[in-house]
Design a protein around this motif. Structure first.
Motif, PDB file in Angstrom:
ATOM      1  N   PHE A  83       0.828  -1.190   0.000  1.00  0.00           N
ATOM      2  CA  PHE A  83       0.000   0.000   0.000  1.00  0.00           C
ATOM      3  C   PHE A  83       0.870   1.249   0.000  1.00  0.00           C
ATOM      4  O   PHE A  83       0.531   2.261  -0.599  1.00  0.00           O
ATOM      5  N   SER A  84       2.003   1.183   0.680  1.00  0.00           N
ATOM      6  CA  SER A  84       2.954   2.291   0.658  1.00  0.00           C
ATOM      7  C   SER A  84       3.479   2.519  -0.746  1.00  0.00           C
ATOM      8  O   SER A  84       3.590   3.651  -1.215  1.00  0.00           O
ATOM      9  N   VAL A  85       3.821   1.421  -1.439  1.00  0.00           N
ATOM     10  CA  VAL A  85       4.296   1.517  -2.826  1.00  0.00           C
ATOM     11  C   VAL A  85       3.234   2.161  -3.689  1.00  0.00           C
ATOM     12  O   VAL A  85       3.514   3.058  -4.500  1.00  0.00           O
ATOM     13  N   TYR A  86       1.987   1.727  -3.524  1.00  0.00           N
ATOM     14  CA  TYR A  86       0.898   2.282  -4.314  1.00  0.00           C
ATOM     15  C   TYR A  86       0.753   3.779  -4.049  1.00  0.00           C
ATOM     16  O   TYR A  86       0.603   4.585  -4.965  1.00  0.00           O
ATOM     17  N   TYR A  87       0.837   4.153  -2.768  1.00  0.00           N
ATOM     18  CA  TYR A  87       0.709   5.570  -2.411  1.00  0.00           C
ATOM     19  C   TYR A  87       1.826   6.388  -3.036  1.00  0.00           C
ATOM     20  O   TYR A  87       1.591   7.447  -3.616  1.00  0.00           O
ATOM     21  N   TYR A  88       3.055   5.898  -2.944  1.00  0.00           N
ATOM     22  CA  TYR A  88       4.201   6.622  -3.490  1.00  0.00           C
ATOM     23  C   TYR A  88       4.091   6.764  -5.003  1.00  0.00           C
ATOM     24  O   TYR A  88       4.329   7.825  -5.563  1.00  0.00           O
ATOM     25  N   THR A  89       3.748   5.659  -5.684  1.00  0.00           N
ATOM     26  CA  THR A  89       3.739   5.683  -7.147  1.00  0.00           C
ATOM     27  C   THR A  89       2.608   6.532  -7.706  1.00  0.00           C
ATOM     28  O   THR A  89       2.740   7.095  -8.794  1.00  0.00           O
ATOM     29  N   THR A  90       1.476   6.625  -6.989  1.00  0.00           N
ATOM     30  CA  THR A  90       0.358   7.408  -7.504  1.00  0.00           C
ATOM     31  C   THR A  90       0.453   8.887  -7.149  1.00  0.00           C
ATOM     32  O   THR A  90      -0.313   9.692  -7.663  1.00  0.00           O
ATOM     33  N   THR A  91       1.348   9.252  -6.251  1.00  0.00           N
ATOM     34  CA  THR A  91       1.499  10.669  -5.906  1.00  0.00           C
ATOM     35  C   THR A  91       2.761  11.278  -6.518  1.00  0.00           C
ATOM     36  O   THR A  91       2.992  12.471  -6.388  1.00  0.00           O
ATOM     37  N   LEU A  92       3.554  10.474  -7.200  1.00  0.00           N
ATOM     38  CA  LEU A  92       4.762  11.002  -7.825  1.00  0.00           C
ATOM     39  C   LEU A  92       4.409  11.895  -9.004  1.00  0.00           C
ATOM     40  O   LEU A  92       3.492  11.607  -9.771  1.00  0.00           O
ATOM     41  N   ASP A  93       5.142  12.987  -9.181  1.00  0.00           N
ATOM     42  CA  ASP A  93       4.951  13.889 -10.308  1.00  0.00           C
ATOM     43  C   ASP A  93       5.813  13.451 -11.479  1.00  0.00           C
ATOM     44  O   ASP A  93       6.868  12.836 -11.302  1.00  0.00           O
ATOM     45  N   SER A  94       5.347  13.775 -12.678  1.00  0.00           N
ATOM     46  CA  SER A  94       6.152  13.595 -13.886  1.00  0.00           C
ATOM     47  C   SER A  94       6.885  14.900 -14.151  1.00  0.00           C
ATOM     48  O   SER A  94       6.271  15.972 -14.173  1.00  0.00           O
ATOM     49  N   SER A  95       8.185  14.820 -14.351  1.00  0.00           N
ATOM     50  CA  SER A  95       9.001  16.012 -14.540  1.00  0.00           C
ATOM     51  C   SER A  95       9.775  15.903 -15.847  1.00  0.00           C
ATOM     52  O   SER A  95      10.353  14.855 -16.152  1.00  0.00           O
ATOM     53  N   PHE A  96       9.779  16.984 -16.621  1.00  0.00           N
ATOM     54  CA  PHE A  96      10.496  17.030 -17.896  1.00  0.00           C
ATOM     55  C   PHE A  96      11.441  18.223 -17.891  1.00  0.00           C
ATOM     56  O   PHE A  96      11.068  19.328 -17.498  1.00  0.00           O
ATOM     57  N   ASN A  97      12.677  17.987 -18.343  1.00  0.00           N
ATOM     58  CA  ASN A  97      13.691  19.034 -18.379  1.00  0.00           C
ATOM     59  C   ASN A  97      14.331  19.096 -19.760  1.00  0.00           C
ATOM     60  O   ASN A  97      14.465  18.071 -20.433  1.00  0.00           O
ATOM     61  N   THR A  98      14.701  20.286 -20.177  1.00  0.00           N
ATOM     62  CA  THR A  98      15.455  20.448 -21.417  1.00  0.00           C
ATOM     63  C   THR A  98      16.809  21.087 -21.100  1.00  0.00           C
ATOM     64  O   THR A  98      16.926  21.885 -20.178  1.00  0.00           O
ATOM     65  N   GLU A  99      17.802  20.717 -21.874  1.00  0.00           N
ATOM     66  CA  GLU A  99      19.143  21.255 -21.706  1.00  0.00           C
ATOM     67  C   GLU A  99      19.314  22.507 -22.568  1.00  0.00           C
ATOM     68  O   GLU A  99      18.404  22.924 -23.287  1.00  0.00           O
ATOM     69  N   ILE A 100      20.508  23.087 -22.514  1.00  0.00           N
ATOM     70  CA  ILE A 100      20.843  24.226 -23.368  1.00  0.00           C
ATOM     71  C   ILE A 100      20.657  23.827 -24.831  1.00  0.00           C
ATOM     72  O   ILE A 100      21.029  22.731 -25.252  1.00  0.00           O
ATOM     73  N   ALA A 101      20.063  24.715 -25.611  1.00  0.00           N
ATOM     74  CA  ALA A 101      19.885  24.538 -27.059  1.00  0.00           C
ATOM     75  C   ALA A 101      19.091  23.289 -27.415  1.00  0.00           C
ATOM     76  O   ALA A 101      19.337  22.645 -28.434  1.00  0.00           O
ATOM     77  N   SER A 102      18.119  22.925 -26.588  1.00  0.00           N
ATOM     78  CA  SER A 102      17.284  21.761 -26.898  1.00  0.00           C
ATOM     79  C   SER A 102      15.821  22.088 -26.626  1.00  0.00           C
ATOM     80  O   SER A 102      15.495  23.000 -25.872  1.00  0.00           O
ATOM     81  N   GLN A 103      14.943  21.325 -27.268  1.00  0.00           N
ATOM     82  CA  GLN A 103      13.506  21.454 -27.069  1.00  0.00           C
ATOM     83  C   GLN A 103      12.907  20.058 -26.994  1.00  0.00           C
ATOM     84  O   GLN A 103      13.506  19.095 -27.467  1.00  0.00           O
ATOM     85  N   THR A 104      11.731  19.948 -26.405  1.00  0.00           N
ATOM     86  CA  THR A 104      11.040  18.661 -26.384  1.00  0.00           C
ATOM     87  C   THR A 104       9.538  18.901 -26.402  1.00  0.00           C
ATOM     88  O   THR A 104       9.054  19.922 -25.909  1.00  0.00           O
ATOM     89  N   THR A 105       8.801  17.948 -26.978  1.00  0.00           N
ATOM     90  CA  THR A 105       7.348  18.018 -27.038  1.00  0.00           C
ATOM     91  C   THR A 105       6.766  17.016 -26.050  1.00  0.00           C
ATOM     92  O   THR A 105       7.164  15.855 -26.034  1.00  0.00           O
ATOM     93  N   ILE A 106       5.826  17.464 -25.238  1.00  0.00           N
ATOM     94  CA  ILE A 106       5.231  16.639 -24.186  1.00  0.00           C
ATOM     95  C   ILE A 106       3.738  16.517 -24.446  1.00  0.00           C
ATOM     96  O   ILE A 106       3.041  17.519 -24.614  1.00  0.00           O
TER      97      ILE A 106
END
Length: 296
Positions: A83-106
């Motif tokens: 149940f702890s695993v379930y709680y942790y996995t369902t409350t985790l945020d998705s994070s996206f990062n781009t580096e210098i001179a880069s772009q990404t589509t989400i």
């Protein structure tokens, strides 16, 4: 390290390589993994992990000669962990990062699309998306929002709210800009609330509100590998140069707050530097990955 400590670090995603090996040697490792995988498709009822684990903890540590209930305690402990695993996995945020001179589509869960510009970060929670369409932005992004519930872009400088539209948000150190390209955009800052219609924008630099000329294009210039500026302090123009080229720009005996109007390309460093320095009567010199700007 004890079994309980290994499991706690596993739940926190903080096991190092040696601890991971020790965790995999636990007697019930395979059971934990199977239950963890099963929980990804499992919808749990309301459950207090801390409260139930606290209730179980004295029994887990208690030594007794009676052994008939030990298997039940083991199952209960595994269920609490899962149940702890379930709680942790369902409350985790998705994070996206781009580096210098880069772009990404989400692609967001509701088919909304975000094009994240260079040196930027976007965070959202997929599991809570149906209840709250909300993203956190640090940097710059162009949004194409599907129609539906209110959609919020949260930044350090303000909140941008829409129902379904296309707009650009730029939030960097001391610089905040929102431009509406389609639909209606609401921008709430600490000091005011503004509604933007297509072509209109709002720009706040170093805490001061600046007039924004009406936008005549269908998309922001950076999607065409170009940056445009109108009456923008040089220090913010330089930050953008650093976001598109792997360089460090130093201002030597020049006014960092001098206003610049113009544009530069993201594809040619020398051409970009000339586009910025010539109108301001500045010169530049290169030293490795560093650029020094000087007055003529």
């Amino acid at each position: 390290m004890t079994r309980e400590e290994l499991i706690q670090k596993w739940l926190d995603h903080s096991l190092n390589s040696e601890e991971q090996k020790a965790f995999e040697q636990l007697e019930d490792y395979k059971d934990l993994m199977q239950l963890n995988n099963a929980l990804h498709s499992f919808k749990s009822p309301e459950f207090s992990v801390g409260k139930n684990y606290k209730a179980l903890q004295p029994n887990l540590k208690k030594k007794t000669t009676q052994t008939w209930y030990k298997p039940l305690l083991k199952v209960a402990a595994i269920l609490a962990i899962c149940f702890s695993v379930y709680y942790y996995t369902t409350t985790l945020d998705s994070s996206f990062n781009t580096e210098i001179a880069s772009q990404t589509t989400i692609d967001l869960p509701d088919t909304s699309e975000v094009i994240l510009n260079a040196n930027s970060n976007l965070v959202f929670n997929e599991n809570h998306w149906n209840d709250k369409r909300e993203v956190k932005l640090d940097g710059e992004a162009f949004f194409k929002v599907a129609k539906g519930k209110k959609f919020d872009v949260i930044t350090d400088n303000g909140v941008v709210s829409v129902l379904g539209t296309q707009f650009n948000v730029k939030q960097r150190d001391g610089y905040f800009e929102v431009i509406c390209y389609e639909g209606l955009v609401g921008v709430k800052t600490k000091d005011n609330y503004t509604e933007l219609r297509p072509g209109n924008g709002i720009k706040i630099i170093d805490g001061k509100l600046f007039a924004k000329e009406k936008e005549s294009t269908a998309q922001p210039a950076w999607l065409r590998s170009e940056s445009n500026f109108t009456n923008t302090p040089l220090k913010h123009v330089i930050k953008e140069l650093e976001n598109y080229y792997n360089i460090k720009v130093v201002i030597d005996k020049a006014d960092a707050n001098r206003l610049y109007t113009g544009s530069f390309s993201h594809k040619n460093l020398d051409l970009a530097l000339q586009s910025v320095t010539i109108p301001l009567n500045l010169s530049y010199s290169k030293s490795g990955t560093s650029i020094v700007l000087k007055r003529e």
